[in-house]
Design a protein around this motif. Structure first.
Motif, PDB file in Angstrom:
ATOM      1  N   ASN A  66       0.839  -1.215   0.000  1.00  0.00           N
ATOM      2  CA  ASN A  66       0.000   0.000   0.000  1.00  0.00           C
ATOM      3  C   ASN A  66       0.870   1.259   0.000  1.00  0.00           C
ATOM      4  O   ASN A  66       0.489   2.294   0.563  1.00  0.00           O
ATOM      5  N   THR A  68       2.857   4.545   0.044  1.00  0.00           N
ATOM      6  CA  THR A  68       2.520   5.964  -0.169  1.00  0.00           C
ATOM      7  C   THR A  68       3.434   6.570  -1.240  1.00  0.00           C
ATOM      8  O   THR A  68       2.997   7.393  -2.049  1.00  0.00           O
ATOM      9  N   ARG A  70       4.767   5.078  -3.811  1.00  0.00           N
ATOM     10  CA  ARG A  70       4.276   4.663  -5.134  1.00  0.00           C
ATOM     11  C   ARG A  70       3.006   5.438  -5.502  1.00  0.00           C
ATOM     12  O   ARG A  70       2.828   5.848  -6.647  1.00  0.00           O
ATOM     13  N   LYS A  71       2.133   5.658  -4.509  1.00  0.00           N
ATOM     14  CA  LYS A  71       0.881   6.383  -4.768  1.00  0.00           C
ATOM     15  C   LYS A  71       1.187   7.812  -5.230  1.00  0.00           C
ATOM     16  O   LYS A  71       0.497   8.367  -6.087  1.00  0.00           O
ATOM     17  N   TYR A  74       2.572   7.381  -8.806  1.00  0.00           N
ATOM     18  CA  TYR A  74       1.545   6.894  -9.743  1.00  0.00           C
ATOM     19  C   TYR A  74       0.165   7.130  -9.120  1.00  0.00           C
ATOM     20  O   TYR A  74      -0.494   6.181  -8.659  1.00  0.00           O
ATOM     21  N   PRO A  75      -0.300   8.390  -9.103  1.00  0.00           N
ATOM     22  CA  PRO A  75      -1.534   8.706  -8.362  1.00  0.00           C
ATOM     23  C   PRO A  75      -2.803   8.048  -8.914  1.00  0.00           C
ATOM     24  O   PRO A  75      -3.773   7.900  -8.185  1.00  0.00           O
ATOM     25  N   GLU A  77      -3.131   4.929 -10.053  1.00  0.00           N
ATOM     26  CA  GLU A  77      -3.049   3.468 -10.158  1.00  0.00           C
ATOM     27  C   GLU A  77      -4.196   2.737  -9.446  1.00  0.00           C
ATOM     28  O   GLU A  77      -4.611   1.663  -9.865  1.00  0.00           O
ATOM     29  N   ARG A  79      -6.293   0.659  -6.285  1.00  0.00           N
ATOM     30  CA  ARG A  79      -5.984  -0.375  -5.296  1.00  0.00           C
ATOM     31  C   ARG A  79      -5.274  -1.572  -5.909  1.00  0.00           C
ATOM     32  O   ARG A  79      -5.372  -1.791  -7.122  1.00  0.00           O
ATOM     33  N   ARG A 188       0.132  -6.120  -8.124  1.00  0.00           N
ATOM     34  CA  ARG A 188      -0.107  -4.937  -8.947  1.00  0.00           C
ATOM     35  C   ARG A 188       0.525  -5.182 -10.306  1.00  0.00           C
ATOM     36  O   ARG A 188       1.440  -5.996 -10.426  1.00  0.00           O
TER      37      ARG A 188
END
Ligand code: FAD
Length: 316
Positions: A66, A68, A70-71, A74-75, A77, A79, A188
């Motif tokens: 999960n 952060t 990476r989020k 790659y906003p 992407e 779940r 993922r």
């Protein structure tokens, strides 16, 4: 080796090598930004709400499935993707060895319910039960992948009521677990790049994968090794981060995709197809040469072949 013991060993080593204050707990990364030749990273203490900002040469996001980091990179992407399988797992303290203490029991049908059980240390048995619960094409799991999701034994027991072995009471081992967790088996899609300027990803943050064949943490260890080798060659620089990306991303992407093909359950699949009603001797169903070839192929794909690893340059 038990994962907790390995982590304690690493912790002691890091404290010894780079000092007691090198590890800070309760620091949740919430944001970062590049500032000339540095990266500024914001943390929050989840218990106190205290905030602080650190300046670093590079940022390695090793913050799990999960992530952060990476989020932020790659906003859009979304779940993690669910396989349709729920993983139940637990550990049981024991004073009796399961078989010779070095064997792994793998039983059941990978397309229905599958149980894996073995020692992680002399007095601890680790078990994992993979239960296919939904249409495999359904991509969003009912629960977020969180290591700490609890499972209830009353829900699991009916699913494994038909699973019996005459030499070990598997139900007793499962019922004696200290704690039972339940986790949607997720991964993922592979990424086109991990390194963005002074920031990169490592471990599950970079390549969450189905843990078939004991993969996942082992790939994270190979990443760490690759990162050190790249820094050694290029320094803690943008080139070092890019060399790490070039080295590790293609190799781990192959493992992510191979894990989706059940590659490590190949043996169970072959045996089940050839002898759906059971067998007396395994050698009547599959030869030792075939077994060796399947195992060897899965280790080669994962980069975990002993000979292959021993040819790598030493780190220290
Ligand atoms: C049932 C099951 C069995 C498995 N079996 C195996 C196996 O046999 N062999 C194997 O190699 N792998 C196995 N795996 C996979 C393995 O557990 C993972 O690949 C491994 O834990 C990934 O390590 P990691 O350090 O990248 O991430 P994690 O272990 O998830 O660690 C991430 C860390 O980052 C922290 N964190 C998260 N967000 C933030 C933030 N914003 N700021 C600061 N910190 C943060 C988390 O608290 C955590 O401590 C299995 C997985 C499952 C589910």
């Amino acid at each position: 080796m038990h994962r907790g013991n390995f982590q304690q060993l690493l912790l002691r080593h890091i404290r010894h090598e780079i000092g007691e204050t090198s590890i800070r707990l309760s620091q949740k990364l919430v944001a970062f930004r590049s500032v000339s030749d540095h990266v500024e990273v914001d943390f929050v203490n989840p218990s106190t709400g205290d905030q602080n900002t650190e300046l670093a040469k590079v940022l390695v996001g090793a913050d799990g499935i999960n992530s952060t980091v990476r989020k932020i990179l790659y906003p859009d992407e979304g779940r993690p993707l669910w396989s349709g399988v729920t993983i139940w797992r637990g550990v049981t303290q024991t004073d009796k060895l399961l078989l010779d203490g070095r064997s792994l029991i793998v039983m059941g049908d990978p397309n229905d319910v599958q149980l894996v059980m073995g020692h992680v240390s002399k007095n601890v048995i680790n078990w994992t039960c993979l239960v296919r619960v939904e249409d495999p094409n359904m991509q969003i799991s009912p629960a977020a992948p969180d290591w700490n999701n609890l499972g209830h034994i009353e829900d699991l027991l009916p699913l494994i009521s038909n699973m019996k072995l005459n030499f070990v009471d598997i139900h007793h081992i499962i019922q004696s677990s200290m704690i039972i967790n339940k986790f949607p088996m997720t991964d993922r899609n592979t990424l086109p790049r991990w390194t963005h300027d002074r920031v990169t990803l490592l471990g599950d943050a970079a390549h969450p994968m189905y843990p078939y064949g004991g993969n996942g943490a082992s790939q994270a260890i190979l990443d760490a090794r690759g990162l050190i080798l790249s820094f050694r060659q290029h320094g803690v620089t943008l080139q070092g981060l890019q060399a790490y990306d070039d080295l590790r991303r293609p190799a781990s992407n192959i493992v992510v995709l191979a894990s989706r093909q059940y590659s490590c359950d190949e043996i169970l699949k072959v045996v089940h197809e050839r002898a759906p009603d059971g067998f007396e001797h395994l050698s009547d169903v599959i030869s030792s040469a075939e077994l060796e070839a399947i195992m060897s192929n899965s280790k080669r794909v994962a980069g975990l072949h002993a000979e292959q690893l021993n040819q790598e340059p030493p780190l220290f």
